[in-house]
Design an enzyme around this catalytic site. Structure first.
Site, mmCIF file in Angstrom:
data_model
loop_
_atom_site.group_PDB
_atom_site.id
_atom_site.type_symbol
_atom_site.label_atom_id
_atom_site.label_comp_id
_atom_site.label_asym_id
_atom_site.label_seq_id
_atom_site.Cartn_x
_atom_site.Cartn_y
_atom_site.Cartn_z
ATOM 1 N N HIS A 173 -6.719 -3.640 9.918
ATOM 2 C CA HIS A 173 -7.891 -4.469 9.598
ATOM 3 C C HIS A 173 -8.763 -4.563 10.848
ATOM 4 O O HIS A 173 -8.828 -5.600 11.505
ATOM 5 C CB HIS A 173 -7.446 -5.846 9.112
ATOM 6 C CG HIS A 173 -6.774 -5.813 7.781
ATOM 7 N ND1 HIS A 173 -6.292 -6.947 7.151
ATOM 8 C CD2 HIS A 173 -6.513 -4.790 6.931
ATOM 9 C CE1 HIS A 173 -5.748 -6.610 5.979
ATOM 10 N NE2 HIS A 173 -5.868 -5.306 5.821
ATOM 11 N N GLU B 104 0.824 -1.210 0.000
ATOM 12 C CA GLU B 104 0.000 0.000 0.000
ATOM 13 C C GLU B 104 0.859 1.262 0.000
ATOM 14 O O GLU B 104 0.355 2.348 0.288
ATOM 15 C CB GLU B 104 -0.941 0.022 1.216
ATOM 16 C CG GLU B 104 -1.879 -1.173 1.346
ATOM 17 C CD GLU B 104 -2.944 -1.255 0.264
ATOM 18 O OE1 GLU B 104 -2.990 -0.353 -0.605
ATOM 19 O OE2 GLU B 104 -3.716 -2.234 0.271
ATOM 20 N N GLU C 216 -17.293 11.120 23.011
ATOM 21 C CA GLU C 216 -16.112 11.881 22.606
ATOM 22 C C GLU C 216 -15.705 11.681 21.145
ATOM 23 O O GLU C 216 -14.765 12.322 20.667
ATOM 24 C CB GLU C 216 -14.957 11.597 23.572
ATOM 25 C CG GLU C 216 -15.322 12.200 24.929
ATOM 26 C CD GLU C 216 -14.221 12.205 25.964
ATOM 27 O OE1 GLU C 216 -13.081 11.867 25.635
ATOM 28 O OE2 GLU C 216 -14.539 12.562 27.106
ATOM 29 N N HIS D 132 -12.715 -4.054 4.352
ATOM 30 C CA HIS D 132 -11.260 -4.190 4.390
ATOM 31 C C HIS D 132 -10.664 -3.622 5.686
ATOM 32 O O HIS D 132 -9.895 -4.307 6.355
ATOM 33 C CB HIS D 132 -10.658 -3.495 3.154
ATOM 34 C CG HIS D 132 -9.185 -3.671 3.007
ATOM 35 N ND1 HIS D 132 -8.534 -3.631 1.787
ATOM 36 C CD2 HIS D 132 -8.222 -3.875 3.919
ATOM 37 C CE1 HIS D 132 -7.231 -3.822 1.971
ATOM 38 N NE2 HIS D 132 -7.013 -3.966 3.253
ATOM 39 N N HIS E 132 -2.750 1.928 8.336
ATOM 40 C CA HIS E 132 -3.838 1.094 7.818
ATOM 41 C C HIS E 132 -3.958 -0.160 8.672
ATOM 42 O O HIS E 132 -2.965 -0.850 8.904
ATOM 43 C CB HIS E 132 -3.542 0.726 6.359
ATOM 44 C CG HIS E 132 -4.414 -0.363 5.831
ATOM 45 N ND1 HIS E 132 -5.791 -0.307 5.859
ATOM 46 C CD2 HIS E 132 -4.112 -1.558 5.253
ATOM 47 C CE1 HIS E 132 -6.286 -1.410 5.327
ATOM 48 N NE2 HIS E 132 -5.293 -2.186 4.959
HETATM 49 O O1 2HA Z 1 -0.371 -5.143 3.991
HETATM 50 O O2 2HA Z 1 -3.302 -4.803 4.546
HETATM 51 O O3 2HA Z 1 -4.163 -3.786 2.264
HETATM 52 C C1 2HA Z 1 -1.466 -5.923 3.662
HETATM 53 C C2 2HA Z 1 -2.671 -5.091 3.560
HETATM 54 C C3 2HA Z 1 -3.065 -4.613 2.227
HETATM 55 ZN ZN ZN Z 2 -5.272 -4.148 4.217
#
Ligand code: 2HA
Ligand code: ZN
Length: 275
Positions: free
Chosen positions: A141, A116, A169, A210, A139
């Site tokens: 999950h 990413e 909050e 995602h 990022h």
């Molecule tokens: O790094 O999360 O979106 C793996 C991921 C790709």
């Molecule tokens: Zn991801």
């Protein structure tokens, strides 16, 4: 000093571990990048190896051309970062055109920055333009956010209002709301563009089915933003399940309540998202 012992690298590793402990990083899921300042570059530079070849990012932005980022590695596991930084994360330099990177430290034995990285780079550029103090893009999950993306409209206003209403909050932590990216193939220039368009307005974007993309000026603020959004999403899922699956709750925080909170905290709510 070894790069691993520099404060910003220790903070980066701790954040990877924090996300792992939250259950947000199964296998190689998730990624983190950090924009170095000049002092940090100067401290790390004596440890840089021979630079490797330039790699095209598929996106171009000169906003942060010539700058350095610390990045998690493609295919690497967040749970392994703290134990062995040099194999799992690395420092990359951006070229003068803002179109390619090269590894200057870490990512040993042929590793590459996160898949990413184009999304991270574009988002760093956009967030830096909106707020020059921004340094972190993260990022994860996050399960609650992913669950929510199956049962609420994939629309910025609807998603933001639900999150705000779940915990007092929230509106203080993300008064602009969150953006929502519909399901897209990860890792490419298209999702990078769609996300960075939203990050002009928001500090966070949901990736439907995602996870979550957040930004911030430091590790604590960025992690805290992801944590707050995810907690609100989990509360929504649990409250809705306890409510027999219905989204018609007996009691909610009113729009006036959201506005009054922002007024008292001296922050600007996104007026388009309240009635
Ligand atoms: O790094 O999360 O979106 C793996 C991921 C790709
Ligand atoms: Zn991801």
């Amino acid at each position: 000093m070894a790069v691993e012992d520099l404060e910003f690298v220790k903070g980066f590793c701790r954040m990877c571990d924090d996300g792992w402990l939250q259950g947000w990083h199964e296998r190689n899921g998730g990624n983190l990048t950090y924009l170095l300042d000049d002092t940090e570059v100067a401290a790390a530079k004596p440890e840089f190896g021979e630079p490797r070849e330039w790699v095209n990012m598929g996106v171009t932005d000169t906003t942060l051309a010539g700058r350095y980022f610390l990045s998690t590695g493609s295919g690497k596991y967040m749970r392994n970062v703290a134990g062995d930084p040099a194999h799992n994360i690395g420092i990359v330099e951006i070229n003068a055109e803002g179109s390619a990177y090269r590894i200057v430290w870490g990512l040993l034995e042929g590793a590459k920055p996160t898949s990413e990285f184009p999304s991270h780079y574009m988002n760093h550029c956009v967030r830096f333009s909106a707020d020059p103090t921004n340094r972190v893009i993260y990022h994860s999950h996050t399960p609650g956010v992913i669950e929510m993306s199956f049962i609420v409209p994939l629309e910025d206003r609807a998603f933001s209002r639900i999150l705000w209403q779940m915990m007092t909050e929230c509106v203080v932590v993300f008064p602009a709301g969150v953006g929502v990216v519909p399901w897209m193939v990860p890792g490419g220039a298209d999702i990078a563009k769609a996300t960075s368009d939203l990050m002009k307005k928001y500090t966070a974007a949901v990736w439907a089915h995602h996870g979550l993309f957040v930004s911030g000026p430091d590790f604590d603020t960025a992690f805290g933003l992801a944590h707050t959004i995810e907690k609100a999403a989990e509360l929504y899922i649990a409250a809705r399940a306890a409510n027999g699956g219905s989204d018609k709750f007996l009691n909610v925080i009113s729009d006036q309540g959201l506005k009054d909170t922002c007024r008292d905290f001296g922050i600007q709510i996104n007026e388009d998202f309240v009635d």
